[in-house]
Design a protein around this motif. Sequence first.
Motif, PDB file in Angstrom:
ATOM      1  N   PHE B  44      25.199  11.730  41.939  1.00 13.16           N
ATOM      2  CA  PHE B  44      26.421  13.032  41.581  1.00 13.16           C
ATOM      3  C   PHE B  44      25.382  13.814  41.462  1.00 13.16           C
ATOM      4  CE2 PHE B  44      27.179  14.654  36.904  1.00 13.16           C
ATOM      5  CZ  PHE B  44      27.859  16.268  37.500  1.00 13.16           C
ATOM      6  N   PRO B  45      25.443  15.030  42.561  1.00  7.42           N
ATOM      7  CA  PRO B  45      23.857  16.055  43.057  1.00  7.42           C
ATOM      8  C   PRO B  45      24.133  17.657  41.712  1.00  7.42           C
ATOM      9  CG  PRO B  45      25.530  16.226  44.812  1.00  7.42           C
ATOM     10  CD  PRO B  45      25.866  15.559  43.203  1.00  7.42           C
ATOM     11  N   GLY B  46      24.003  18.649  42.682  1.00 12.13           N
ATOM     12  CA  GLY B  46      24.038  19.392  41.964  1.00 12.13           C
ATOM     13  C   GLY B  46      22.884  20.482  42.311  1.00 12.13           C
ATOM     14  N   VAL B  47      23.309  21.491  42.467  1.00 11.43           N
ATOM     15  CA  VAL B  47      22.688  22.927  42.511  1.00 11.43           C
ATOM     16  C   VAL B  47      23.424  23.827  41.984  1.00 11.43           C
ATOM     17  CG1 VAL B  47      21.654  25.108  43.935  1.00 11.43           C
ATOM     18  CG2 VAL B  47      21.024  22.884  43.960  1.00 11.43           C
ATOM     19  N   GLY B  48      23.818  25.004  41.418  1.00 14.93           N
ATOM     20  CA  GLY B  48      24.091  26.086  40.718  1.00 14.93           C
ATOM     21  C   GLY B  48      24.231  26.419  39.224  1.00 14.93           C
ATOM     22  N   PHE B  74      23.316   8.467  39.748  1.00 11.98           N
ATOM     23  CA  PHE B  74      22.830   9.247  40.187  1.00 11.98           C
ATOM     24  C   PHE B  74      22.227  10.496  39.934  1.00 11.98           C
ATOM     25  CE2 PHE B  74      17.934   9.684  42.460  1.00 11.98           C
ATOM     26  CZ  PHE B  74      17.368  10.368  41.429  1.00 11.98           C
ATOM     27  N   GLY B  75      22.308  11.577  38.567  1.00 10.84           N
ATOM     28  CA  GLY B  75      22.397  12.256  38.362  1.00 10.84           C
ATOM     29  C   GLY B  75      21.453  13.511  39.370  1.00 10.84           C
ATOM     30  N   VAL B  76      21.293  13.987  39.415  1.00  6.89           N
ATOM     31  CA  VAL B  76      20.254  14.904  40.560  1.00  6.89           C
ATOM     32  C   VAL B  76      20.640  16.741  40.005  1.00  6.89           C
ATOM     33  CG1 VAL B  76      18.806  15.864  42.040  1.00  6.89           C
ATOM     34  CG2 VAL B  76      19.806  13.521  42.142  1.00  6.89           C
ATOM     35  N   CYS B  77      18.812  17.100  39.597  1.00  6.70           N
ATOM     36  CA  CYS B  77      19.210  18.139  38.946  1.00  6.70           C
ATOM     37  C   CYS B  77      20.186  19.015  38.011  1.00  6.70           C
ATOM     38  CB  CYS B  77      18.677  19.318  40.684  1.00  6.70           C
ATOM     39  SG  CYS B  77      18.277  20.806  39.697  1.00  6.70           S
ATOM     40  N   LEU B  78      21.056  20.331  38.697  1.00  8.72           N
ATOM     41  CA  LEU B  78      21.784  20.320  37.479  1.00  8.72           C
ATOM     42  C   LEU B  78      22.639  18.777  37.764  1.00  8.72           C
ATOM     43  CD1 LEU B  78      23.858  22.113  36.873  1.00  8.72           C
ATOM     44  CD2 LEU B  78      25.018  22.789  38.335  1.00  8.72           C
ATOM     45  N   LEU B 172      17.523  12.261  37.758  1.00  9.14           N
ATOM     46  CA  LEU B 172      16.131  13.361  37.482  1.00  9.14           C
ATOM     47  C   LEU B 172      16.494  15.073  37.687  1.00  9.14           C
ATOM     48  CD1 LEU B 172      13.460  12.321  39.408  1.00  9.14           C
ATOM     49  CD2 LEU B 172      13.664  12.605  40.866  1.00  9.14           C
ATOM     50  N   GLN B 173      15.463  15.562  37.174  1.00  9.74           N
ATOM     51  CA  GLN B 173      15.376  16.871  37.192  1.00  9.74           C
ATOM     52  C   GLN B 173      15.236  17.609  38.349  1.00  9.74           C
ATOM     53  OE1 GLN B 173      17.266  19.340  34.549  1.00  9.74           O
ATOM     54  NE2 GLN B 173      16.914  20.659  36.882  1.00  9.74           N
ATOM     55  N   ALA B 174      14.239  16.714  39.388  1.00  6.16           N
ATOM     56  CA  ALA B 174      13.734  16.731  40.051  1.00  6.16           C
ATOM     57  C   ALA B 174      14.757  17.080  41.867  1.00  6.16           C
ATOM     58  CB  ALA B 174      12.741  16.768  40.680  1.00  6.16           C
ATOM     59  N   HIS B 175      14.469  17.344  42.635  1.00  3.78           N
ATOM     60  CA  HIS B 175      15.044  17.177  43.997  1.00  3.78           C
ATOM     61  C   HIS B 175      14.188  15.985  44.359  1.00  3.78           C
ATOM     62  CE1 HIS B 175      17.936  20.647  43.505  1.00  3.78           C
ATOM     63  NE2 HIS B 175      16.747  21.475  43.337  1.00  3.78           N
ATOM     64  N   PRO B 176      15.020  15.204  44.855  1.00  5.37           N
ATOM     65  CA  PRO B 176      14.420  13.979  45.482  1.00  5.37           C
ATOM     66  C   PRO B 176      14.471  14.271  46.682  1.00  5.37           C
ATOM     67  CG  PRO B 176      16.487  13.291  44.091  1.00  5.37           C
ATOM     68  CD  PRO B 176      15.991  14.361  43.963  1.00  5.37           C
ATOM     69  N   GLU B 177      15.521  14.559  47.149  1.00 10.91           N
ATOM     70  CA  GLU B 177      15.736  15.064  48.557  1.00 10.91           C
ATOM     71  C   GLU B 177      15.238  15.785  49.529  1.00 10.91           C
ATOM     72  OE1 GLU B 177      17.366  16.354  45.810  1.00 10.91           O
ATOM     73  OE2 GLU B 177      18.509  18.234  46.587  1.00 10.91           O
ATOM     74  N   LYS B 178      14.016  16.851  48.345  1.00  8.07           N
ATOM     75  CA  LYS B 178      12.879  17.468  48.650  1.00  8.07           C
ATOM     76  C   LYS B 178      11.056  17.413  48.840  1.00  8.07           C
ATOM     77  CE  LYS B 178      15.948  20.117  50.854  1.00  8.07           C
ATOM     78  NZ  LYS B 178      15.374  20.775  53.107  1.00  8.07           N
ATOM     79  N   SER B 179      11.514  15.841  47.999  1.00 12.28           N
ATOM     80  CA  SER B 179      10.558  15.875  47.286  1.00 12.28           C
ATOM     81  C   SER B 179       9.905  14.513  47.833  1.00 12.28           C
ATOM     82  CB  SER B 179      10.466  15.164  45.577  1.00 12.28           C
ATOM     83  OG  SER B 179      11.192  16.362  45.316  1.00 12.28           O
ATOM     84  N   GLY B 180       9.824  15.058  49.497  1.00  9.21           N
ATOM     85  CA  GLY B 180       8.723  14.303  50.229  1.00  9.21           C
ATOM     86  C   GLY B 180       8.460  13.364  49.901  1.00  9.21           C
ATOM     87  N   LYS B 181       7.790  12.230  50.218  1.00  9.28           N
ATOM     88  CA  LYS B 181       7.874  10.497  49.993  1.00  9.28           C
ATOM     89  C   LYS B 181       8.233  10.157  48.832  1.00  9.28           C
ATOM     90  CE  LYS B 181       4.751   9.866  54.102  1.00  9.28           C
ATOM     91  NZ  LYS B 181       3.167  10.529  54.018  1.00  9.28           N
ATOM     92  N   VAL B 182       7.254  11.237  48.165  1.00 11.26           N
ATOM     93  CA  VAL B 182       7.856  10.448  46.128  1.00 11.26           C
ATOM     94  C   VAL B 182       9.249  10.709  46.076  1.00 11.26           C
ATOM     95  CG1 VAL B 182       7.688  11.590  44.265  1.00 11.26           C
ATOM     96  CG2 VAL B 182       5.523  11.292  45.592  1.00 11.26           C
TER      97      VAL B 182
END
Lengths: 253, 195
Positions: B44-48, B74-78, B172-182
Amino acid sequence: MLTKRIIPCLDIKEGRTVKGVNFVGLRDAGDPVALAAQYAAQGADELVFLDITATVEERKTLVELVKKIAAEINIPFTVGGGIQSIADVSSLLNAGADKISINSAAVKNPELINTLASEFGSQCVVVAIDTRFVKGKHIVHVRGGRTPTALRTICWALEVQKRGAGEILLTSMDHDGTKAGFANALTAQISEKLSIPVIASGGAGNMEHFLHTFQAGKADAALAASIFHFGEIKIPELKHYLKTQNIPVRIEP
Amino acid sequence: MRVVIIKYNAGNVQSVTYALNRLGVVPLISNEPEVIKSADYVIFPGVGEASTAMRYLKERNLDRLIKDLKQPVFGVCLGLQLMCNHSEENNTNCLGIFDVAVKRFPKDLKVPQMGWNTIEERSSPLFDGLPPEAYVYYVHSFYAEISTSTIAQTNYILPFSAALQKDNFYALQAHPEKSGKVGEHILKNFLNIKN
Protein backbone atom coordinates in the motif's frame (compact mmCIF):
# COMPACT_ATOMS: atom_id res chain seq x y z
CA MET A 1 19.98 12.05 13.06
CA LEU A 2 19.10 13.50 9.67
CA THR A 3 22.25 13.48 7.57
CA LYS A 4 23.70 16.06 5.20
CA ARG A 5 23.32 14.97 1.60
CA ILE A 6 26.01 14.72 -1.08
CA ILE A 7 24.56 15.11 -4.57
CA PRO A 8 26.48 14.55 -7.81
CA CYS A 9 24.99 16.40 -10.78
CA LEU A 10 25.06 14.91 -14.29
CA ASP A 11 24.61 17.07 -17.38
CA ILE A 12 22.65 15.30 -20.08
CA LYS A 13 22.52 16.06 -23.79
CA GLU A 14 20.58 13.90 -26.22
CA GLY A 15 20.37 11.18 -23.60
CA ARG A 16 24.10 11.11 -22.97
CA THR A 17 26.33 12.46 -20.22
CA VAL A 18 28.32 15.48 -21.27
CA LYS A 19 31.34 17.18 -19.75
CA GLY A 20 34.42 15.08 -19.55
CA VAL A 21 33.77 12.17 -17.33
CA ASN A 22 36.72 10.19 -16.17
CA PHE A 23 35.58 7.22 -14.19
CA VAL A 24 37.91 4.34 -13.60
CA GLY A 25 36.40 1.07 -14.68
CA LEU A 26 33.45 2.57 -16.49
CA ARG A 27 33.37 1.34 -20.05
CA ASP A 28 30.94 3.93 -21.35
CA ALA A 29 31.37 7.18 -19.47
CA GLY A 30 28.68 8.75 -21.62
CA ASP A 31 26.00 6.40 -20.35
CA PRO A 32 24.07 8.26 -17.64
CA VAL A 33 22.54 5.08 -16.26
CA ALA A 34 25.91 3.38 -15.71
CA LEU A 35 27.36 6.53 -14.19
CA ALA A 36 24.36 6.98 -11.91
CA ALA A 37 24.57 3.36 -10.76
CA GLN A 38 28.22 3.87 -9.91
CA TYR A 39 27.45 6.98 -7.86
CA ALA A 40 24.63 5.20 -6.06
CA ALA A 41 26.97 2.31 -5.21
CA GLN A 42 29.56 4.78 -3.89
CA GLY A 43 27.08 6.25 -1.45
CA ALA A 44 25.74 9.34 -3.21
CA ASP A 45 22.58 10.39 -1.36
CA GLU A 46 20.66 11.68 -4.36
CA LEU A 47 21.36 12.47 -7.99
CA VAL A 48 20.46 15.44 -10.16
CA PHE A 49 20.17 15.11 -13.93
CA LEU A 50 20.27 18.38 -15.79
CA ASP A 51 19.08 18.22 -19.37
CA ILE A 52 20.89 20.83 -21.38
CA THR A 53 19.07 20.14 -24.64
CA ALA A 54 15.96 21.99 -25.59
CA THR A 55 14.07 20.57 -28.55
CA VAL A 56 10.85 18.64 -28.26
CA GLU A 57 12.39 15.61 -29.96
CA GLU A 58 15.16 15.44 -27.39
CA ARG A 59 12.61 15.80 -24.57
CA LYS A 60 11.22 12.42 -25.58
CA THR A 61 14.72 10.99 -25.33
CA LEU A 62 14.92 12.42 -21.80
CA VAL A 63 11.69 10.72 -20.71
CA GLU A 64 12.98 7.40 -22.02
CA LEU A 65 16.22 7.95 -20.15
CA VAL A 66 14.38 8.78 -16.92
CA LYS A 67 12.55 5.44 -17.18
CA LYS A 68 15.86 3.61 -17.49
CA ILE A 69 17.37 5.49 -14.56
CA ALA A 70 14.32 4.83 -12.37
CA ALA A 71 14.42 1.14 -13.19
CA GLU A 72 18.09 0.89 -12.28
CA ILE A 73 18.79 3.33 -9.45
CA ASN A 74 17.76 2.74 -5.83
CA ILE A 75 18.23 6.29 -4.53
CA PRO A 76 16.15 9.42 -5.20
CA PHE A 77 16.83 11.60 -8.22
CA THR A 78 15.80 14.98 -9.56
CA VAL A 79 15.44 15.93 -13.20
CA GLY A 80 15.79 19.52 -14.36
CA GLY A 81 16.53 21.68 -17.35
CA GLY A 82 14.07 23.46 -19.60
CA ILE A 83 10.93 22.29 -17.77
CA GLN A 84 8.10 24.67 -18.73
CA SER A 85 4.75 23.08 -18.09
CA ILE A 86 2.62 20.71 -16.03
CA ALA A 87 2.78 18.28 -18.94
CA ASP A 88 6.60 18.27 -18.84
CA VAL A 89 6.53 17.57 -15.11
CA SER A 90 3.84 14.95 -15.34
CA SER A 91 5.71 12.95 -17.98
CA LEU A 92 8.96 13.04 -16.00
CA LEU A 93 7.34 12.04 -12.69
CA ASN A 94 5.37 9.28 -14.38
CA ALA A 95 8.59 8.03 -15.91
CA GLY A 96 9.93 7.62 -12.36
CA ALA A 97 11.69 10.87 -11.41
CA ASP A 98 11.29 11.63 -7.70
CA LYS A 99 11.58 15.39 -8.05
CA ILE A 100 11.76 17.92 -10.84
CA SER A 101 13.60 21.20 -10.76
CA ILE A 102 12.43 24.39 -12.42
CA ASN A 103 14.41 27.55 -12.91
CA SER A 104 13.75 30.14 -15.65
CA ALA A 105 10.14 28.99 -16.09
CA ALA A 106 9.45 29.78 -12.42
CA VAL A 107 10.86 33.27 -12.79
CA LYS A 108 8.83 33.86 -15.93
CA ASN A 109 5.66 32.44 -14.40
CA PRO A 110 5.88 32.15 -10.59
CA GLU A 111 2.33 30.74 -10.49
CA LEU A 112 3.79 27.56 -12.02
CA ILE A 113 5.29 26.74 -8.60
CA ASN A 114 1.85 26.90 -6.93
CA THR A 115 0.31 24.80 -9.66
CA LEU A 116 2.99 22.12 -9.52
CA ALA A 117 2.94 22.01 -5.71
CA SER A 118 -0.82 21.53 -5.55
CA GLU A 119 -0.87 19.07 -8.44
CA PHE A 120 2.08 16.87 -7.46
CA GLY A 121 2.99 17.91 -3.90
CA SER A 122 5.72 20.23 -2.65
CA GLN A 123 8.05 17.31 -1.98
CA CYS A 124 8.80 16.92 -5.68
CA VAL A 125 9.14 20.60 -6.60
CA VAL A 126 12.71 21.87 -6.46
CA VAL A 127 13.23 25.48 -7.48
CA ALA A 128 16.72 26.10 -8.83
CA ILE A 129 18.01 29.63 -8.32
CA ASP A 130 21.07 30.87 -10.19
CA THR A 131 22.47 33.88 -8.38
CA ARG A 132 25.20 36.41 -9.14
CA PHE A 133 26.56 39.31 -7.08
CA VAL A 134 25.96 42.51 -9.05
CA LYS A 135 26.72 46.00 -7.74
CA GLY A 136 26.52 44.95 -4.12
CA LYS A 137 23.37 42.88 -4.49
CA HIS A 138 22.60 39.20 -4.97
CA ILE A 139 20.51 39.05 -8.13
CA VAL A 140 18.64 36.08 -9.64
CA HIS A 141 19.83 35.19 -13.15
CA VAL A 142 18.12 33.05 -15.78
CA ARG A 143 19.06 31.29 -19.01
CA GLY A 144 21.93 29.37 -17.49
CA GLY A 145 23.00 32.32 -15.37
CA ARG A 146 23.53 34.65 -18.34
CA THR A 147 20.55 36.99 -18.03
CA PRO A 148 19.96 39.09 -14.91
CA THR A 149 16.43 39.61 -13.60
CA ALA A 150 15.05 42.31 -11.34
CA LEU A 151 14.76 39.82 -8.46
CA ARG A 152 16.82 39.94 -5.29
CA THR A 153 17.92 36.40 -4.49
CA ILE A 154 16.71 36.31 -0.89
CA CYS A 155 13.30 37.78 -1.74
CA TRP A 156 12.88 35.26 -4.55
CA ALA A 157 13.87 32.37 -2.27
CA LEU A 158 11.23 33.43 0.26
CA GLU A 159 8.66 33.79 -2.49
CA VAL A 160 9.25 30.33 -3.96
CA GLN A 161 8.92 28.80 -0.51
CA LYS A 162 5.63 30.63 0.01
CA ARG A 163 4.41 29.40 -3.36
CA GLY A 164 5.03 25.79 -2.38
CA ALA A 165 8.56 24.84 -3.40
CA GLY A 166 9.80 21.85 -1.40
CA GLU A 167 13.48 22.59 -1.73
CA ILE A 168 15.87 25.18 -3.18
CA LEU A 169 18.90 24.43 -5.31
CA LEU A 170 21.04 27.53 -4.93
CA THR A 171 23.84 27.93 -7.47
CA SER A 172 26.26 30.79 -7.14
CA MET A 173 27.37 31.72 -10.65
CA ASP A 174 30.23 33.69 -9.09
CA HIS A 175 31.57 30.52 -7.47
CA ASP A 176 30.60 27.97 -10.10
CA GLY A 177 33.68 26.53 -11.79
CA THR A 178 36.13 28.37 -9.53
CA LYS A 179 36.83 25.42 -7.22
CA ALA A 180 37.32 28.02 -4.50
CA GLY A 181 34.45 26.96 -2.27
CA PHE A 182 30.69 27.44 -2.04
CA ALA A 183 28.92 30.79 -1.52
CA ASN A 184 28.57 30.17 2.20
CA ALA A 185 27.49 33.59 3.44
CA LEU A 186 24.57 33.78 1.03
CA THR A 187 23.66 30.11 1.48
CA ALA A 188 23.57 30.56 5.27
CA GLN A 189 21.45 33.68 5.00
CA ILE A 190 18.89 31.87 2.86
CA SER A 191 19.00 28.62 4.79
CA GLU A 192 18.35 30.43 8.08
CA LYS A 193 15.45 32.45 6.69
CA LEU A 194 13.75 29.47 5.06
CA SER A 195 12.00 26.47 6.54
CA ILE A 196 12.64 24.25 3.48
CA PRO A 197 15.97 22.55 2.70
CA VAL A 198 18.65 24.37 0.71
CA ILE A 199 21.13 22.61 -1.58
CA ALA A 200 24.39 24.53 -2.01
CA SER A 201 25.90 24.41 -5.48
CA GLY A 202 28.84 25.95 -7.27
CA GLY A 203 32.47 26.18 -6.24
CA ALA A 204 33.35 22.78 -4.76
CA GLY A 205 37.07 22.18 -5.15
CA ASN A 206 38.09 20.09 -2.16
CA MET A 207 36.66 18.21 0.81
CA GLU A 208 37.01 21.18 3.18
CA HIS A 209 34.65 23.15 0.95
CA PHE A 210 31.91 20.65 1.71
CA LEU A 211 32.63 20.88 5.43
CA HIS A 212 32.44 24.68 5.27
CA THR A 213 29.19 24.76 3.36
CA PHE A 214 27.57 22.47 5.94
CA GLN A 215 29.01 24.45 8.87
CA ALA A 216 29.27 28.11 7.83
CA GLY A 217 26.82 27.80 4.92
CA LYS A 218 24.21 25.88 6.93
CA ALA A 219 23.40 23.92 3.78
CA ASP A 220 21.21 20.83 4.01
CA ALA A 221 22.89 19.28 0.99
CA ALA A 222 25.79 20.03 -1.33
CA LEU A 223 25.89 19.46 -5.07
CA ALA A 224 28.89 19.19 -7.35
CA ALA A 225 29.67 17.89 -10.82
CA SER A 226 33.16 17.89 -12.29
CA ILE A 227 35.12 17.14 -9.12
CA PHE A 228 33.11 13.94 -8.78
CA HIS A 229 33.16 13.11 -12.48
CA PHE A 230 36.93 13.51 -12.69
CA GLY A 231 37.43 11.52 -9.52
CA GLU A 232 39.17 14.44 -7.79
CA ILE A 233 36.95 13.77 -4.82
CA LYS A 234 35.62 10.30 -4.20
CA ILE A 235 32.32 10.13 -2.39
CA PRO A 236 33.29 7.44 0.17
CA GLU A 237 36.41 9.42 1.15
CA LEU A 238 34.45 12.65 1.31
CA LYS A 239 31.88 11.07 3.61
CA HIS A 240 34.50 9.57 5.91
CA TYR A 241 36.22 12.93 6.10
CA LEU A 242 32.96 14.72 6.94
CA LYS A 243 32.20 12.12 9.58
CA THR A 244 35.54 12.71 11.28
CA GLN A 245 34.60 16.40 11.33
CA ASN A 246 31.33 15.54 13.12
CA ILE A 247 29.06 16.23 10.17
CA PRO A 248 26.26 13.65 10.14
CA VAL A 249 26.53 11.70 6.89
CA ARG A 250 25.21 8.38 5.67
CA ILE A 251 27.85 5.71 5.25
CA GLU A 252 26.41 2.89 3.16
CA PRO A 253 27.04 -0.42 4.99
CA MET B 1 4.29 -15.45 -5.19
CA ARG B 2 1.60 -12.91 -6.06
CA VAL B 3 2.47 -9.40 -4.96
CA VAL B 4 -0.16 -6.73 -5.54
CA ILE B 5 0.46 -3.00 -5.25
CA ILE B 6 -2.75 -1.12 -4.49
CA LYS B 7 -3.36 1.37 -7.27
CA TYR B 8 -4.80 4.69 -6.19
CA ASN B 9 -4.31 8.38 -6.76
CA ALA B 10 -0.95 8.56 -5.07
CA GLY B 11 2.53 8.72 -6.50
CA ASN B 12 5.42 6.28 -6.26
CA VAL B 13 3.55 3.19 -7.51
CA GLN B 14 6.02 3.14 -10.38
CA SER B 15 9.06 3.48 -8.10
CA VAL B 16 7.86 0.66 -5.85
CA THR B 17 7.31 -1.51 -8.93
CA TYR B 18 10.84 -0.84 -10.14
CA ALA B 19 12.26 -1.64 -6.69
CA LEU B 20 10.42 -4.99 -6.63
CA ASN B 21 11.60 -5.71 -10.17
CA ARG B 22 15.17 -5.23 -8.97
CA LEU B 23 14.46 -7.99 -6.43
CA GLY B 24 13.20 -10.20 -9.23
CA VAL B 25 9.53 -9.76 -8.29
CA VAL B 26 6.93 -8.68 -10.83
CA PRO B 27 4.01 -7.14 -8.94
CA LEU B 28 0.46 -6.57 -10.17
CA ILE B 29 -0.84 -3.04 -9.85
CA SER B 30 -4.54 -3.07 -9.20
CA ASN B 31 -7.50 -1.41 -7.50
CA GLU B 32 -9.79 -4.38 -8.13
CA PRO B 33 -10.98 -6.01 -4.89
CA GLU B 34 -10.71 -9.59 -6.16
CA VAL B 35 -7.15 -9.10 -7.39
CA ILE B 36 -6.06 -7.46 -4.13
CA LYS B 37 -7.75 -10.11 -1.97
CA SER B 38 -6.10 -12.96 -3.87
CA ALA B 39 -2.56 -11.62 -3.37
CA ASP B 40 0.03 -13.32 -1.16
CA TYR B 41 1.47 -9.93 -0.25
CA VAL B 42 -0.12 -6.49 -0.57
CA ILE B 43 1.80 -3.25 -0.78
CA PHE B 44 0.00 0.00 0.00
CA PRO B 45 2.24 2.81 -1.26
CA GLY B 46 1.67 6.52 -1.18
CA VAL B 47 3.00 9.95 -1.86
CA GLY B 48 0.55 12.79 -1.69
CA GLU B 49 -2.07 14.31 0.53
CA ALA B 50 -4.08 12.34 3.13
CA SER B 51 -7.65 13.61 2.61
CA THR B 52 -7.53 13.25 -1.19
CA ALA B 53 -6.12 9.75 -0.88
CA MET B 54 -8.74 8.72 1.72
CA ARG B 55 -11.57 10.08 -0.43
CA TYR B 56 -10.34 8.01 -3.38
CA LEU B 57 -10.13 4.86 -1.25
CA LYS B 58 -13.62 5.38 0.20
CA GLU B 59 -15.23 6.05 -3.17
CA ARG B 60 -14.02 2.63 -4.29
CA ASN B 61 -14.70 0.88 -0.97
CA LEU B 62 -10.99 0.14 -0.78
CA ASP B 63 -10.94 1.45 2.80
CA ARG B 64 -12.99 -1.51 4.09
CA LEU B 65 -11.18 -3.92 1.84
CA ILE B 66 -7.71 -2.95 3.13
CA LYS B 67 -8.78 -3.24 6.78
CA ASP B 68 -10.14 -6.74 6.17
CA LEU B 69 -7.07 -8.13 4.43
CA LYS B 70 -5.58 -11.22 6.09
CA GLN B 71 -2.31 -11.56 4.18
CA PRO B 72 0.80 -9.48 5.01
CA VAL B 73 0.15 -5.84 4.06
CA PHE B 74 2.95 -3.25 3.82
CA GLY B 75 2.10 0.45 3.98
CA VAL B 76 4.76 2.86 2.76
CA CYS B 77 5.08 6.57 3.63
CA LEU B 78 1.59 8.05 3.16
CA GLY B 79 0.40 4.43 3.24
CA LEU B 80 1.59 4.21 6.86
CA GLN B 81 -0.18 7.44 7.79
CA LEU B 82 -3.44 6.33 6.16
CA MET B 83 -3.33 3.12 8.20
CA CYS B 84 -3.44 5.18 11.44
CA ASN B 85 -6.53 6.59 13.19
CA HIS B 86 -6.45 10.20 12.18
CA SER B 87 -4.12 12.62 10.42
CA GLU B 88 -3.69 16.32 11.13
CA GLU B 89 -3.21 16.75 7.39
CA ASN B 90 -6.52 18.40 6.49
CA ASN B 91 -8.06 16.81 9.60
CA THR B 92 -8.53 13.43 7.95
CA ASN B 93 -10.05 10.30 9.48
CA CYS B 94 -7.93 7.40 8.30
CA LEU B 95 -8.26 3.60 8.24
CA GLY B 96 -7.70 3.05 11.97
CA ILE B 97 -5.64 -0.11 11.63
CA PHE B 98 -3.05 1.33 14.02
CA ASP B 99 -4.40 3.11 17.08
CA VAL B 100 -2.07 6.05 16.49
CA ALA B 101 -2.45 9.73 15.65
CA VAL B 102 -0.56 11.37 12.77
CA LYS B 103 0.68 14.87 13.58
CA ARG B 104 2.50 17.67 11.84
CA PHE B 105 6.15 18.22 12.80
CA PRO B 106 6.65 21.35 14.89
CA LYS B 107 8.78 23.82 12.93
CA ASP B 108 11.85 23.57 15.17
CA LEU B 109 13.84 22.30 12.21
CA LYS B 110 13.19 22.25 8.50
CA VAL B 111 9.91 20.67 7.47
CA PRO B 112 9.57 18.42 5.51
CA GLN B 113 12.22 16.12 6.88
CA MET B 114 14.01 15.41 3.62
CA GLY B 115 16.91 12.99 3.42
CA TRP B 116 18.52 10.01 5.08
CA ASN B 117 18.06 9.26 8.76
CA THR B 118 18.78 6.28 10.98
CA ILE B 119 16.16 3.72 11.89
CA GLU B 120 16.51 2.67 15.53
CA GLU B 121 14.92 0.65 18.35
CA ARG B 122 14.03 -1.99 15.78
CA SER B 123 11.97 -4.94 16.94
CA SER B 124 10.55 -6.81 13.97
CA PRO B 125 11.60 -9.43 11.41
CA LEU B 126 11.15 -6.57 8.91
CA PHE B 127 14.60 -5.40 9.97
CA ASP B 128 16.38 -8.75 10.28
CA GLY B 129 19.96 -8.68 9.04
CA LEU B 130 20.31 -4.90 8.86
CA PRO B 131 23.53 -3.36 10.16
CA PRO B 132 23.38 -1.50 13.50
CA GLU B 133 23.66 1.84 11.68
CA ALA B 134 21.04 1.68 8.92
CA TYR B 135 19.81 4.71 7.00
CA VAL B 136 16.55 5.14 5.13
CA TYR B 137 15.25 7.96 2.94
CA TYR B 138 12.51 10.22 4.28
CA VAL B 139 10.35 12.93 2.75
CA HIS B 140 7.50 13.88 5.07
CA SER B 141 5.92 16.70 7.05
CA PHE B 142 3.66 14.48 9.18
CA TYR B 143 4.61 11.65 11.52
CA ALA B 144 2.95 8.86 13.48
CA GLU B 145 3.40 9.12 17.23
CA ILE B 146 5.13 6.41 19.21
CA SER B 147 2.64 3.74 20.25
CA THR B 148 2.34 0.11 21.28
CA SER B 149 2.43 -0.77 17.55
CA THR B 150 5.78 0.98 17.04
CA ILE B 151 8.45 -1.47 15.82
CA ALA B 152 11.16 1.11 15.00
CA GLN B 153 11.88 4.73 15.78
CA THR B 154 13.59 7.64 14.10
CA ASN B 155 14.44 10.95 15.71
CA TYR B 156 13.72 14.20 13.88
CA ILE B 157 12.72 17.11 16.09
CA LEU B 158 11.19 14.35 18.25
CA PRO B 159 11.14 10.54 18.23
CA PHE B 160 8.42 9.18 15.94
CA SER B 161 7.26 5.81 14.61
CA ALA B 162 9.60 4.86 11.79
CA ALA B 163 7.62 1.65 11.44
CA LEU B 164 4.42 0.16 12.83
CA GLN B 165 3.04 -3.35 13.01
CA LYS B 166 -0.19 -4.93 14.16
CA ASP B 167 -1.19 -8.49 13.24
CA ASN B 168 -0.61 -8.85 9.49
CA PHE B 169 -0.22 -5.10 8.93
CA TYR B 170 3.26 -3.60 8.57
CA ALA B 171 4.18 -0.04 7.65
CA LEU B 172 7.27 2.08 7.11
CA GLN B 173 7.37 5.89 7.08
CA ALA B 174 10.51 6.03 4.92
CA HIS B 175 10.71 5.07 1.26
CA PRO B 176 12.20 1.57 1.01
CA GLU B 177 12.06 1.86 -2.80
CA LYS B 178 14.52 4.77 -2.59
CA SER B 179 16.61 3.69 0.38
CA GLY B 180 19.47 1.94 -1.39
CA LYS B 181 20.48 -1.50 -0.19
CA VAL B 182 18.85 -1.03 3.21
CA GLY B 183 15.51 -0.36 1.55
CA GLU B 184 15.86 -3.41 -0.69
CA HIS B 185 16.66 -5.49 2.37
CA ILE B 186 13.50 -4.31 4.16
CA LEU B 187 11.34 -5.07 1.10
CA LYS B 188 12.92 -8.52 0.87
CA ASN B 189 12.25 -9.13 4.57
CA PHE B 190 8.60 -8.16 4.11
CA LEU B 191 8.25 -10.64 1.26
CA ASN B 192 9.72 -13.31 3.55
CA ILE B 193 7.10 -12.85 6.26
CA LYS B 194 5.17 -16.09 6.69
CA ASN B 195 1.82 -15.81 5.02
